[in-house]
Scaffold this motif. Structure first.
Motif, PDB file in Angstrom:
ATOM      1  N   PRO A   1      65.579  59.255 -16.842  1.00 57.15           N
ATOM      2  CA  PRO A   1      66.235  59.295 -18.151  1.00 57.15           C
ATOM      3  C   PRO A   1      67.497  60.144 -18.205  1.00 57.15           C
ATOM      4  CG  PRO A   1      64.265  60.651 -18.171  1.00 57.15           C
ATOM      5  CD  PRO A   1      64.307  59.945 -16.838  1.00 57.15           C
ATOM      6  N   ILE A   2      67.742  60.898 -17.148  1.00 60.29           N
ATOM      7  CA  ILE A   2      68.887  61.808 -17.167  1.00 60.29           C
ATOM      8  C   ILE A   2      69.799  61.511 -15.977  1.00 60.29           C
ATOM      9  CG2 ILE A   2      67.635  63.572 -15.885  1.00 60.29           C
ATOM     10  CD1 ILE A   2      68.976  65.655 -17.629  1.00 60.29           C
TER      11      ILE A   2
ATOM     12  N   ASN B   1      75.932  63.643 -24.858  1.00 60.68           N
ATOM     13  CA  ASN B   1      76.450  64.976 -24.539  1.00 60.68           C
ATOM     14  C   ASN B   1      75.608  65.712 -23.512  1.00 60.68           C
ATOM     15  OD1 ASN B   1      78.586  64.678 -26.293  1.00 60.68           O
ATOM     16  ND2 ASN B   1      77.601  65.768 -27.965  1.00 60.68           N
ATOM     17  N   LEU B   2      74.356  65.273 -23.336  1.00 62.98           N
ATOM     18  CA  LEU B   2      73.469  65.914 -22.369  1.00 62.98           C
ATOM     19  C   LEU B   2      73.098  64.991 -21.217  1.00 62.98           C
ATOM     20  CD1 LEU B   2      71.217  67.984 -24.769  1.00 62.98           C
ATOM     21  CD2 LEU B   2      72.638  68.879 -22.919  1.00 62.98           C
ATOM     22  N   ALA B   3      73.882  63.941 -21.032  1.00 63.49           N
ATOM     23  CA  ALA B   3      73.698  63.005 -19.914  1.00 63.49           C
ATOM     24  C   ALA B   3      72.375  62.256 -19.978  1.00 63.49           C
ATOM     25  CB  ALA B   3      73.852  63.726 -18.574  1.00 63.49           C
ATOM     26  N   LEU B   4      71.859  62.058 -21.185  1.00 59.34           N
ATOM     27  CA  LEU B   4      70.627  61.294 -21.379  1.00 59.34           C
ATOM     28  C   LEU B   4      71.020  59.830 -21.593  1.00 59.34           C
ATOM     29  CD1 LEU B   4      68.821  63.837 -23.723  1.00 59.34           C
ATOM     30  CD2 LEU B   4      68.580  63.579 -21.237  1.00 59.34           C
ATOM     31  N   THR B   5      71.438  59.209 -20.517  1.00 59.98           N
ATOM     32  CA  THR B   5      72.088  57.901 -20.583  1.00 59.98           C
ATOM     33  C   THR B   5      71.165  56.776 -21.049  1.00 59.98           C
ATOM     34  OG1 THR B   5      71.713  57.654 -18.207  1.00 59.98           O
ATOM     35  CG2 THR B   5      73.862  58.477 -18.895  1.00 59.98           C
TER      36      THR B   5
ATOM     37  N   ASP C   1      60.131  52.109 -30.425  1.00 57.16           N
ATOM     38  CA  ASP C   1      59.075  52.486 -29.479  1.00 57.16           C
ATOM     39  C   ASP C   1      59.675  52.925 -28.145  1.00 57.16           C
ATOM     40  OD1 ASP C   1      57.186  51.899 -31.425  1.00 57.16           O
ATOM     41  OD2 ASP C   1      56.658  49.948 -30.570  1.00 57.16           O
ATOM     42  N   ASN C   2      60.696  52.194 -27.672  1.00 59.52           N
ATOM     43  CA  ASN C   2      61.390  52.581 -26.436  1.00 59.52           C
ATOM     44  C   ASN C   2      62.093  53.923 -26.602  1.00 59.52           C
ATOM     45  OD1 ASN C   2      60.600  50.208 -25.182  1.00 59.52           O
ATOM     46  ND2 ASN C   2      62.574  49.207 -25.435  1.00 59.52           N
ATOM     47  N   ILE C   3      62.750  54.101 -27.736  1.00 52.64           N
ATOM     48  CA  ILE C   3      63.481  55.341 -28.010  1.00 52.64           C
ATOM     49  C   ILE C   3      62.518  56.523 -28.052  1.00 52.64           C
ATOM     50  CG2 ILE C   3      64.723  56.584 -29.844  1.00 52.64           C
ATOM     51  CD1 ILE C   3      66.142  53.792 -30.366  1.00 52.64           C
ATOM     52  N   GLU C   4      61.408  56.353 -28.724  1.00 53.83           N
ATOM     53  CA  GLU C   4      60.433  57.435 -28.830  1.00 53.83           C
ATOM     54  C   GLU C   4      59.910  57.836 -27.442  1.00 53.83           C
ATOM     55  OE1 GLU C   4      57.045  58.412 -32.027  1.00 53.83           O
ATOM     56  OE2 GLU C   4      56.703  56.558 -30.895  1.00 53.83           O
ATOM     57  N   SER C   5      59.600  56.851 -26.631  1.00 52.43           N
ATOM     58  CA  SER C   5      59.122  57.112 -25.273  1.00 52.43           C
ATOM     59  C   SER C   5      60.209  57.775 -24.420  1.00 52.43           C
ATOM     60  CB  SER C   5      58.661  55.806 -24.629  1.00 52.43           C
ATOM     61  OG  SER C   5      58.279  56.014 -23.304  1.00 52.43           O
ATOM     62  N   LEU C   6      61.420  57.235 -24.487  1.00 57.79           N
ATOM     63  CA  LEU C   6      62.530  57.812 -23.727  1.00 57.79           C
ATOM     64  C   LEU C   6      62.867  59.221 -24.197  1.00 57.79           C
ATOM     65  CD1 LEU C   6      64.948  54.783 -23.291  1.00 57.79           C
ATOM     66  CD2 LEU C   6      63.926  56.152 -21.456  1.00 57.79           C
ATOM     67  N   TYR C   7      62.721  59.465 -25.488  1.00 59.54           N
ATOM     68  CA  TYR C   7      62.996  60.800 -26.022  1.00 59.54           C
ATOM     69  C   TYR C   7      62.059  61.822 -25.377  1.00 59.54           C
ATOM     70  CZ  TYR C   7      63.445  64.726 -29.199  1.00 59.54           C
ATOM     71  OH  TYR C   7      63.639  65.983 -29.717  1.00 59.54           O
ATOM     72  N   VAL C   8      60.773  61.501 -25.344  1.00 63.35           N
ATOM     73  CA  VAL C   8      59.788  62.400 -24.728  1.00 63.35           C
ATOM     74  C   VAL C   8      60.125  62.616 -23.256  1.00 63.35           C
ATOM     75  CG1 VAL C   8      57.349  62.620 -24.083  1.00 63.35           C
ATOM     76  CG2 VAL C   8      57.970  61.843 -26.382  1.00 63.35           C
ATOM     77  N   GLN C   9      60.426  61.537 -22.540  1.00 63.86           N
ATOM     78  CA  GLN C   9      60.780  61.648 -21.123  1.00 63.86           C
ATOM     79  C   GLN C   9      62.056  62.466 -20.927  1.00 63.86           C
ATOM     80  OE1 GLN C   9      60.936  57.766 -19.221  1.00 63.86           O
ATOM     81  NE2 GLN C   9      59.341  57.038 -20.614  1.00 63.86           N
ATOM     82  N   SER C  10      63.019  62.256 -21.811  1.00 62.77           N
ATOM     83  CA  SER C  10      64.307  62.943 -21.698  1.00 62.77           C
ATOM     84  C   SER C  10      64.167  64.438 -21.940  1.00 62.77           C
ATOM     85  CB  SER C  10      65.307  62.345 -22.690  1.00 62.77           C
ATOM     86  OG  SER C  10      65.567  60.996 -22.376  1.00 62.77           O
ATOM     87  N   VAL C  11      63.400  64.799 -22.954  1.00 63.29           N
ATOM     88  CA  VAL C  11      63.183  66.219 -23.248  1.00 63.29           C
ATOM     89  C   VAL C  11      62.492  66.891 -22.059  1.00 63.29           C
ATOM     90  CG1 VAL C  11      61.864  67.807 -24.721  1.00 63.29           C
ATOM     91  CG2 VAL C  11      63.229  65.976 -25.752  1.00 63.29           C
ATOM     92  N   LYS C  12      61.515  66.216 -21.484  1.00 65.26           N
ATOM     93  CA  LYS C  12      60.821  66.763 -20.313  1.00 65.26           C
ATOM     94  C   LYS C  12      61.785  66.884 -19.125  1.00 65.26           C
ATOM     95  CE  LYS C  12      56.874  66.230 -17.226  1.00 65.26           C
ATOM     96  NZ  LYS C  12      57.471  67.098 -16.303  1.00 65.26           N
ATOM     97  N   ALA C  13      62.606  65.859 -18.909  1.00 66.51           N
ATOM     98  CA  ALA C  13      63.554  65.893 -17.794  1.00 66.51           C
ATOM     99  C   ALA C  13      64.544  67.049 -17.961  1.00 66.51           C
ATOM    100  CB  ALA C  13      64.282  64.567 -17.687  1.00 66.51           C
ATOM    101  N   LEU C  14      65.016  67.270 -19.180  1.00 67.51           N
ATOM    102  CA  LEU C  14      65.916  68.402 -19.413  1.00 67.51           C
ATOM    103  C   LEU C  14      65.213  69.727 -19.146  1.00 67.51           C
ATOM    104  CD1 LEU C  14      67.870  67.469 -22.657  1.00 67.51           C
ATOM    105  CD2 LEU C  14      68.810  67.780 -20.371  1.00 67.51           C
ATOM    106  N   SER C  15      63.999  69.837 -19.609  1.00 68.12           N
ATOM    107  CA  SER C  15      63.225  71.061 -19.401  1.00 68.12           C
ATOM    108  C   SER C  15      63.008  71.304 -17.904  1.00 68.12           C
ATOM    109  CB  SER C  15      61.886  70.958 -20.120  1.00 68.12           C
ATOM    110  OG  SER C  15      61.112  72.097 -19.888  1.00 68.12           O
ATOM    111  N   ASP C  16      62.664  70.256 -17.181  1.00 66.00           N
ATOM    112  CA  ASP C  16      62.451  70.382 -15.743  1.00 66.00           C
ATOM    113  C   ASP C  16      63.749  70.742 -15.014  1.00 66.00           C
ATOM    114  OD1 ASP C  16      59.815  69.680 -16.175  1.00 66.00           O
ATOM    115  OD2 ASP C  16      60.035  67.630 -15.394  1.00 66.00           O
TER     116      ASP C  16
END
Length: 110
Positions: free
Chosen positions: A2-3, A63-67, A93-108
């Motif tokens: 996601p990033i 702005n955070l490369a969450l393409t 539904d896709n956005i919600e799933s990608l949002y969760v994945q994106s937040v985790k990817a940024l955190s990681d």
């Protein structure tokens, strides 16, 4: 993924890790309520709110490369602009799933 890690690294090189960390924190604080508002706007078929929220979230994601997230939000924004609600729920539904994945990817990443 996601990033776009290359784009994110370029942003870190350009802005510095501390600044990008502040941008990330601002994104998290701002985006979570907007995702909830987007869900409500879709349920209500409020095209103007969907367009505004998806545009705002798309820009912040970019702005955070969450393409991937930005691309899905761009599709939702375009459909709201055209008043075409055929795929709203699938896109959300896709956005919600990608949002969760994106937040985790940024955190990681940080």
């Amino acid at each position: 993924m996601p990033i776009d890690t290359a784009q994110l690294q370029n942003l870190i090189n350009l802005l510095g890790a501390d600044m990008l960390q502040r941008v990330r924190q601002s994104f998290l604080e701002d985006s979570e309520p907007k995702i909830a508002q987007l869900k409500h706007a879709i349920a209500e078929r409020d095209f103007a709110a969907i367009e505004q929220l998806s545009h705002s979230l798309k820009s912040a994601s970019s702005n955070l490369a969450l393409t991937e997230l930005a691309a899905e939000l761009a599709q939702l924004e375009a459909q709201a602009t055209a008043h075409n609600d055929a795929d709203f729920q699938r896109l959300y539904d896709n956005i919600e799933s990608l949002y969760v994945q994106s937040v985790k990817a940024l955190s990681d990443y940080f």
